[in-house]
Write an enzyme that holds these catalytic residues in place. Structure first.
Site, PDB file in Angstrom:
ATOM      1  N   MET A  15      12.890  51.985  35.069  1.00 18.40           N
ATOM      2  CA  MET A  15      11.956  52.642  35.974  1.00 18.40           C
ATOM      3  C   MET A  15      11.002  53.527  35.183  1.00 18.40           C
ATOM      4  SD  MET A  15      12.680  54.700  39.515  1.00 18.40           S
ATOM      5  CE  MET A  15      11.288  55.108  40.584  1.00 18.40           C
ATOM      6  N   VAL A  18       5.943  50.778  34.280  1.00 13.67           N
ATOM      7  CA  VAL A  18       5.822  49.507  34.998  1.00 13.67           C
ATOM      8  C   VAL A  18       6.787  49.455  36.176  1.00 13.67           C
ATOM      9  CG1 VAL A  18       6.036  46.994  34.816  1.00 13.67           C
ATOM     10  CG2 VAL A  18       5.036  48.307  32.929  1.00 13.67           C
ATOM     11  N   GLU A 131       5.696  36.005  33.269  1.00 14.72           N
ATOM     12  CA  GLU A 131       4.242  36.090  33.142  1.00 14.72           C
ATOM     13  C   GLU A 131       3.794  37.408  32.521  1.00 14.72           C
ATOM     14  OE1 GLU A 131       0.753  34.915  32.790  1.00 14.72           O
ATOM     15  OE2 GLU A 131       1.737  33.590  34.225  1.00 14.72           O
ATOM     16  N   LYS A 207       3.858  37.747  21.272  1.00 11.26           N
ATOM     17  CA  LYS A 207       3.108  37.055  22.314  1.00 11.26           C
ATOM     18  C   LYS A 207       2.616  35.691  21.835  1.00 11.26           C
ATOM     19  CE  LYS A 207       1.746  41.523  24.198  1.00 11.26           C
ATOM     20  NZ  LYS A 207       0.680  42.548  24.301  1.00 11.26           N
TER      21      LYS A 207
END
Length: 435
Positions: A15, A18, A131, A207
Site C-alpha cells: 500500500m 501505487v 501490464e 523492462k
C-alpha cells in the site's frame, strides 16, 4: 445472489503510492468496475509491513501476513504492488498454485522469474497479468500479447525510464552537466535517493527483458540484456549531436538479429544513443515514456504516455484487475506465456548499428589518414569525419556506416594504442534510422 453476481474477492499486497491509488479507484469507482466485470469487487484485505501505521482505511483490513491473506478461500485475485523479489516470488507462486489470478507491477521479479510464475499459472490455469511492469499507464504489453498475436514483430525500441529521460532532456535543453540535472531530478522527485537502478540502466534492462520475451516468444531475462547507463554522458556529446541534427536518449532496444554464424537470435540491450530529431522518440521529453513497435504487417506503431507515478501505474494495474476479475466471473483465461520460438539471446558483439566516435589526436600531418586506415583494417566504413581544433591538439569525430559491434570494439582498441591518438573521448551508437 447468483453465481454470476458473486463478488470477486481481491487481496492487495502493498500500500505504497501505487497501492493507495488502486484502492482509491476501487472505492470511488466500484459501480463502474462492477458493470465492466459483471460482478462487484470486494477487498478482502491489505498486506503491509507495518499494521500500526495509519493508512486511512479500516484497520481490520490490514495484515502483516501476506501468505495467509492471499491463500484465503474468498480471495480470487491477488494484486501485488509491493515490489522486491524475496517475499514476492514465493508469495505469487503460492497464490498461482492455489488457483488465484495474479496482477503484478513487479518488473524486477518478472524480468528474472517469468518462467516460474508462468509454470505456476499454467499448473492451475490461472491468470498472470503484468501490464504495469513496463511503461506505467502505457498499454504496450497487451497489444504485443493479443492485438499483434498474428503479426511478426521485428523490433521494439523505447524510452522506458522517466528519470533518465528527464535528465537527458534537461541536459539537451539547458546545456547543464549530468550531475546538475541529476540533482534537479532528485529535487523534483523524479530520482530516488539512490538513483543507481535508473541512471545505470538496470530498471530499463528489466523492462527490455519483458518486452523482448513477449515480442519474440522467447525467454529473455534481465541478465541477458546488455546494459549501459547515462552517467558518462556529457554536454559536449549533446553539442556534437546537435551538429548531426540528433539528440541523445537512453533506449531499450529489442530486435531479431543474425549472428555471425547465420543463425537468428534475439538482441536485447539498453544504452544511451543518438537518434535523429525526425524520429518519433526524439520529441519524448521530461519524465514521459514511449515505445515504438515495428512489425511486418502493422508497420510502425508508437505508444506514448506517463511511464511512472502512482495514478498512471494504478491505471494499468486496474486494467489488469478488471480483466482478471472478468475471467473469474465468465470462466475464461488470458493468453499464457508464449516461448515457442525459444530463440537464443545474442551478445552485444552480434549487434550491427552505426557509431559516433570522438577522439583527441595530435595535430600533425598524416593523423587523419592513419585513423581512417585503422577503421578500414577492421572492416568499419567511415561515413563522415569532422575535425575541430583545441589547445591540446585536435578532435576528430568519426561517424561510421553500419558495422558489427565486435569490429567497432576492435577498431577503438587499436586506435587507443596509436601514438597519434591522445584519448578516445567517447563512443556512442546511432539508432533510429531506417534499418
Amino acid at each position: 445472489m447468483s453465481d454470476a453476481k458473486r463478488p470477486v474477492g481481491v487481496a492487495l499486497v502493498g500500500m505504497g503510492t501505487v497501492g493507495t491509488e488502486v484502492l482509491r479507484y476501487m472505492e470511488t469507482n466500484g459501480d463502474e468496475l462492477a458493470a465492466r466485470i459483471g460482478a462487484p469487487l470486494e477487498l478482502r484485505g491489505i498486506a503491509v509491513r507495518d499494521t500500526s501505521k495509519d493508512r486511512g482505511v479500516d484497520s481490520s483490513l490490514l495484515t502483516d501476513d501476506p501468505v495467509s491473506l492471499t491463500l484465503r478461500e474468498d480471495v480470487d485475485v491477488v494484486v501485488e504492488v509491493m515490489g522486491g523479489i524475496d517475499i514476492a516470488k514465493p508469495l505469487l507462486i503460492g497464490a498461482l498454485n492455489a488457483g488465484k489470478a495474479v496482477v503484478t507491477a513487479n518488473k524486477a521479479l518478472l524480468a528474472e522469474y517469468t518462467d516460474e510464475l508462468a509454470e505456476a499459472a499454467d499448473s492451475t490455469e490461472s491468470d498472470l497479468y503484468f501490464e504495469a511492469a513496463v511503461a506505467g499507464a502505457i498499454p504496450v504489453l497487451g497489444p504485443l500479447r493479443r492485438s499483434m498475436a498474428g503479426d511478426q514483430v521485428e523490433r521494439v525500441v523505447g524510452i522506458v525510464n522517466g528519470t533518465t529521460n528527464f535528465i537527458l532532456s534537461e541536459m539537451d535543453s539547458t546545456g547543464a552537466a549530468y550531475s546538475e540535472t541529476l540533482a534537479e531530478a532528485s529535487r523534483l522527485g523524479y530520482a530516488e535517493a539512490d538513483p543507481t537502478a535508473d541512471v545505470e540502466g538496470y530498471d530499463a534492462a528489466a523492462k527490455a527483458a519483458i518486452l523482448a520475451s513477449i515480442a519474440f516468444h522467447s525467454r529473455v531475462t534481465a541478465k541477458d540484456v546488455y546494459r549501459e547507463g547515462i552517467s558518462a554522458i556529457t554536454p559536449a556529446q549533446f553539442e556534437s549531436a546537435r551538429h548531426m541534427e540528433c539528440t541523445i536518449k537512453l533506449l531499450a532496444l529489442c530486435e531479431k538479429v543474425r549472428r555471425s554464424d547465420g543463425t537468428e537470435a534475439v538482441s536485447a540491450r539498453v544504452y544511451p544513443a543518438l537518434i535523429p530529431l525526425g524520429h518519433p522518440l526524439a520529441s519524448v521529453d521530461g519524465a514521459y515514456n514511449a515505445v515504438v513497435v515495428e512489425a511486418e504487417a502493422a508497420g510502425r506503431l508508437m505508444f506514448y504516455g506517463q511511464g511512472a507515478g502512482g495514478a498512471p501505474t494504478a491505471s494499468a494495474v486496474l486494467g489488469d484487475l478488471v480483466a482478471a476479475a472478468r475471467n473469474k466471473v465468465m470462466g475464461g483465461r488470458a493468453p499464457g506465456e508464449s516461448t515457442y520460438r525459444a530463440l537464443p539471446v545474442a551478445t552485444i558483439d552480434d549487434v550491427v548499428t552505426r557509431y559516433h566516435v570522438s577522439m583527441s589526436v595530435h595535430d600533425r600531418a598524416g593523423v587523419l589518414s592513419q585513423v581512417a586506415a585503422e577503421f578500414s583494417n577492421h572492416g568499419v566504413s567511415i561515413a563522415q569525419v569532422r575535425q575541430t581544433e583545441s589547445e591540446q591538439g585536435a578532435e576528430l569525430v568519426v561517424l561510421t556506416h553500419r558495422a558489427a559491434e565486435r569490429d567497432l570494439a576492435a577498431t577503438v582498441s587499436a586506435l587507443s594504442e596509436m601514438d597519434s591518438v591522445r584519448e578516445i573521448v567517447s563512443v556512442i551508437r546511432l539508432e533510429g534510422e531506417d534499418q
